[in-house]
Motif scaffolding. Sequence first.
Motif, PDB file in Angstrom:
ATOM      1  N   HIS A  34       0.809  -1.221   0.000  1.00  0.00           N
ATOM      2  CA  HIS A  34       0.000   0.000   0.000  1.00  0.00           C
ATOM      3  C   HIS A  34       0.844   1.274   0.000  1.00  0.00           C
ATOM      4  N   ILE A  35       1.907   1.297   0.809  1.00  0.00           N
ATOM      5  CA  ILE A  35       2.675   2.550   0.956  1.00  0.00           C
ATOM      6  C   ILE A  35       3.691   2.706  -0.175  1.00  0.00           C
ATOM      7  N   ILE A  36       4.134   1.591  -0.753  1.00  0.00           N
ATOM      8  CA  ILE A  36       4.993   1.679  -1.939  1.00  0.00           C
ATOM      9  C   ILE A  36       4.133   1.509  -3.191  1.00  0.00           C
TER      10      ILE A  36
ATOM     11  N   LEU B 164       2.036  -0.596  -6.422  1.00  0.00           N
ATOM     12  CA  LEU B 164       2.471  -1.232  -7.667  1.00  0.00           C
ATOM     13  C   LEU B 164       3.492  -0.378  -8.405  1.00  0.00           C
TER      14      LEU B 164
ATOM     15  N   VAL C  28       5.796   9.393  -8.073  1.00  0.00           N
ATOM     16  CA  VAL C  28       5.998   8.082  -7.437  1.00  0.00           C
ATOM     17  C   VAL C  28       7.455   7.934  -7.020  1.00  0.00           C
TER      18      VAL C  28
ATOM     19  N   VAL D  44       8.688   7.473  -3.191  1.00  0.00           N
ATOM     20  CA  VAL D  44       9.352   6.246  -2.773  1.00  0.00           C
ATOM     21  C   VAL D  44      10.752   6.552  -2.255  1.00  0.00           C
TER      22      VAL D  44
ATOM     23  N   LEU E  57      11.025   7.625   1.243  1.00  0.00           N
ATOM     24  CA  LEU E  57      10.886   6.565   2.249  1.00  0.00           C
ATOM     25  C   LEU E  57      12.228   5.929   2.586  1.00  0.00           C
TER      26      LEU E  57
ATOM     27  N   VAL F  42      -3.526  -5.107  -5.892  1.00  0.00           N
ATOM     28  CA  VAL F  42      -2.497  -4.244  -5.307  1.00  0.00           C
ATOM     29  C   VAL F  42      -2.808  -2.799  -5.703  1.00  0.00           C
ATOM     30  N   PRO F  43      -2.840  -1.880  -4.745  1.00  0.00           N
ATOM     31  CA  PRO F  43      -3.079  -0.474  -5.085  1.00  0.00           C
ATOM     32  C   PRO F  43      -2.014   0.023  -6.069  1.00  0.00           C
ATOM     33  N   ILE F  44      -2.429   0.849  -7.018  1.00  0.00           N
ATOM     34  CA  ILE F  44      -1.485   1.270  -8.050  1.00  0.00           C
ATOM     35  C   ILE F  44      -0.488   2.304  -7.523  1.00  0.00           C
ATOM     36  N   TYR F  45      -1.002   3.341  -6.840  1.00  0.00           N
ATOM     37  CA  TYR F  45      -0.107   4.405  -6.398  1.00  0.00           C
ATOM     38  C   TYR F  45       0.168   4.325  -4.902  1.00  0.00           C
ATOM     39  N   PRO F  46       1.335   4.818  -4.490  1.00  0.00           N
ATOM     40  CA  PRO F  46       1.699   4.775  -3.065  1.00  0.00           C
ATOM     41  C   PRO F  46       0.726   5.560  -2.201  1.00  0.00           C
ATOM     42  N   ALA F  47       0.353   4.994  -1.068  1.00  0.00           N
ATOM     43  CA  ALA F  47      -0.495   5.699  -0.104  1.00  0.00           C
ATOM     44  C   ALA F  47       0.391   6.442   0.884  1.00  0.00           C
TER      45      ALA F  47
ATOM     46  N   PHE G  41       1.681   7.389   4.561  1.00  0.00           N
ATOM     47  CA  PHE G  41       1.787   6.607   5.786  1.00  0.00           C
ATOM     48  C   PHE G  41       0.624   6.921   6.725  1.00  0.00           C
TER      49      PHE G  41
ATOM     50  N   TYR H  34      -2.511   5.186   5.749  1.00  0.00           N
ATOM     51  CA  TYR H  34      -2.409   3.743   5.959  1.00  0.00           C
ATOM     52  C   TYR H  34      -2.474   3.418   7.445  1.00  0.00           C
ATOM     53  N   LEU H  35      -1.843   4.241   8.255  1.00  0.00           N
ATOM     54  CA  LEU H  35      -1.858   3.978   9.695  1.00  0.00           C
ATOM     55  C   LEU H  35      -3.277   4.122  10.249  1.00  0.00           C
TER      56      LEU H  35
ATOM     57  N   TYR I 262      -5.991   3.548   8.544  1.00  0.00           N
ATOM     58  CA  TYR I 262      -6.666   2.323   8.107  1.00  0.00           C
ATOM     59  C   TYR I 262      -6.325   1.163   9.048  1.00  0.00           C
TER      60      TYR I 262
END
Lengths: 558, 558
Positions: A412-414, A416, B27, B31, B34, B83-88, B90, B93-94, B96
């Motif tokens: 999710h955080i990185i 596809l 993207v 990334v 991170l 799989v999600p396409i783009y990065p979420a 943090f 996601y946390l 969630y």
Amino acid sequence: MALSQQRQEKSKQNRLIETELTHHYLVADKVMQLFQPSSSSASTEAKMNVQTDNLVGDFLSSINTNSDINFNALVETFTDSEVPIYPANFDSYLEYLANNVVNHSINTSSPRFIGHMTSALPCFVRSLAKLMTAMNQNVVKIETAKAFSPYERQALAMMHRLVYNFADEFYTQHVQNNQSTLGILVSGGTAANIIALWCARNKSLYAKNSFAGVEKAGLAAALDYYGYQGAVVIGSELMHYSFDKAADLLGIGTHGLIKIPTNGNNQVDLSALRQAVADCQSKNLHIIAIVGVAGTTDSGNIDSLLDIADIAEAANVHFHVDAAWGGPLIFSEQHRQKLAGIERADSVTIDGHKQLYLPMGIGMVFMREPQLASAIEKNASYTMRKDSFDLGKRALEGSRPGMALFLHAGLHIIGLKGYEFLIDAGIEKTQYMAARINAMPEFELLSEPDINLLLYRYIPQSFRELAVKKQLTESDNQQINIFNECLQKAQRQAGRSFISRTTKTITYLDKEISVTALRAVIANPLTTQDDIDAVLNDQIEIALELSSSDSLEVNQSQ
Amino acid sequence: MALSQQRQEKSKQNRLIETELTHHYLVADKVMQLFQPSSSSASTEAKMNVQTDNLVGDFLSSINTNSDINFNALVETFTDSEVPIYPANFDSYLEYLANNVVNHSINTSSPRFIGHMTSALPCFVRSLAKLMTAMNQNVVKIETAKAFSPYERQALAMMHRLVYNFADEFYTQHVQNNQSTLGILVSGGTAANIIALWCARNKSLYAKNSFAGVEKAGLAAALDYYGYQGAVVIGSELMHYSFDKAADLLGIGTHGLIKIPTNGNNQVDLSALRQAVADCQSKNLHIIAIVGVAGTTDSGNIDSLLDIADIAEAANVHFHVDAAWGGPLIFSEQHRQKLAGIERADSVTIDGHKQLYLPMGIGMVFMREPQLASAIEKNASYTMRKDSFDLGKRALEGSRPGMALFLHAGLHIIGLKGYEFLIDAGIEKTQYMAARINAMPEFELLSEPDINLLLYRYIPQSFRELAVKKQLTESDNQQINIFNECLQKAQRQAGRSFISRTTKTITYLDKEISVTALRAVIANPLTTQDDIDAVLNDQIEIALELSSSDSLEVNQSQ
């Protein structure tokens, strides 16, 4: 004994008992403080966090790959074998850790540590490591992992879909169906490969009529019942050593692991593979599985999976793909076709702690057929009953941590596209390094990289002309081998940069020779072209020092 | 196509390419952020830490054992398989995680969660989890774990010394000797048990004359060469299910796992064990190992290890002790003698994530004879060369995390006396609970606790008189079983407290009957006598509700 003496003894004894008691209460107190939930001991834990974060920050900010401490000297600091009697303070233990362990650990995230399949990790895994440990879920059963069980299944289903890409209906039916297993999360690629072959063995030597199946009756009885002369697993000579472990463990024996020669590109030789299958069939040997390698450990090459799929299909044999390293190429539009055929595998191994950039301890095995893993199912009276949702019923391991947290978070955080970027970037930088090596007289590229691993060697000055002319003798090559071994060890010891080494058989002047190769793995997103240049220049510098020194002593102990 | 249309199409395409490129750079940027080392992205990571720490604090401060969400409803939230396409981000996601996963996870550290072998952990493991993940050492080889390899060996030697207590010279010689293996750190007790039997199998069916040994030639050939009719492992019927896995994996078959009846105290029946050994010998079956259990999973009972040691010695068979649960009693002066005989075992399994209060993923197997593990050694050209210090050469797993950090830290920050306190306290509280159960008419104790596990059951009002008089019929017992199953599930669902359940065969009026038992495990240091009372009172309350409701529907799905 005189009375006064007795009294003294008594009083001494009392004092001892008192001290003992005081110690007992002090110990109890100290230990209980460690267990208080964080709200009631917030300051203690907050202080621990700050201290640890500082240590983490220091460690990660270094550019060097390791300290230059002598390994034997380091070992000497870890010889005491008695458990300390009384509890130590966290502060003093952390200080000990910093000076004795962290300081002399390998900086696997250094952009110049490009010799093994371990690299920098995204920062969110550090926060999540704490969360996972705090939650302390045990994923063996839902009673200790209520949300984590379906959460793990979802993450594995996402990976399964990338590999197999079945229709929506398939996933709707199986993702959360407790009788289906799309994948198993394990501690690493070795366990994943073992599970795959375990399933293949048990499924192919199944219970039939009066025979209880290999699972219950054992391998000797199974071979006997089915009339086989023996059992084998077939794959490339470059299969990972975990297949040796699997063959040994599963009772096949490592001699039953048939290793097929590879072509110049380190891919299994297909006609030799076909021949081996035919030979086994004619010898009445049971073929448990044929293994395709998607990313050899030495140089990252990928077998021709489509062809192996055809061969396995024709022989009606389980087809396993070990994509521990190369699996994440499925994220890349540009490179995915290198894995073509993986979708026809009965089982696939992918490691999370390699090219998914997740912490150590995340292996995965995926199954094409959701019922395959029922071949290894075990139940117990206190857990994992047959119809339960407990993930432990189909697994090699029992109790295990909620590592799915990292996998789910990474997806999710990185995402596809994020993984695609990482994969593409690594391969691009490897091509840069290959080009640099080809352009530098000091080095010789040993094979063109398929993905992001590279084998090359240093050629000492005196051999360069002969090397270019392809006129090195066997003895020349042996000397070059020794030099490269020394070079690799000296570079490792110096600790400014790191490249690993391996032994590779190559054809030189129509003869098979054994070559000591330097091995680069370019996966760290922080590694730049400058870093690659720096690593190569470091090698040239060390090589010059070695050449000018009197002796080239190879330390054989490591 | 008209020109204007073509232009429009072209411009649309350009825009798409532009968007695609923008996305690509976004993207890449996201990334790469991170992966920046913490000093250069300190604020990002610091923010993640604070958010995660808050979530950890909330989770740990709850007293309830779990949310009361319906499991099927929970499962429905994890069905998406793309799989999600783009990065979420943090943050999102946390959020969630907090709402969907953490909220519905099991509070294994709740003082009222006393039904499984998972409990509260000392706070330092949370800080150290982050450190371990940040360091990202791979303990398979020293090139990725320089200090960690000897550091792990030291921690294992300390445990070995507690178990075997050999002389100083023994430890001086072996602690850091790369040809000696005092113990292997693995992901859990299952892997530890598998390794122990793997060593035993390979050592006993060794290479001899023309025979290459079971490791290379396989099990069928080994039995054939040595003239055995089959191979077996013998132990109590209460052996952990990991031995079923081991027997299956190793090619023995689960039918080759000979399960000996137990006495009233859940210990292996010694004369039946002796008889089984004699039977196997007379049938020419190769006994790979005899297993002693030190802490049955169901009720914590410990086999008479001294007697089993005698039997194994007389038969010249490998003696393995599964002390995954009970092993840490060696820390207690008061209770250590319950393990008497463990020092005669050829191999011993102990789990760190059980009674050493360390995170999930720490199994250990110890070897009396430092060369035993050479029976499973594997080497590879790129690592783990024969004379190396690499820990991976004798292991089931390959790449693995530096879990030794927790073990070494626990031995120092909790210490010998700290662990003694924890062990003694747990057993004391269990005796309290047993006394309470004996004193309450609502409950029946099913066996006196040996250590800190307890089996009992609830007796509904209408059966109490008959139960006291020992006049329950088989049908009465069946109804009581159903009631206890419902009670356990209802308690789990309510989420205020937790006790597990199991099935136990007991002798009732000279007849063997199957009884559904409630199972308590009292290991959490935070559990007080009040908590124990609260758990029992919770059961009484739920039982009354169940009794007054119309139907007792047992949900068979879990």
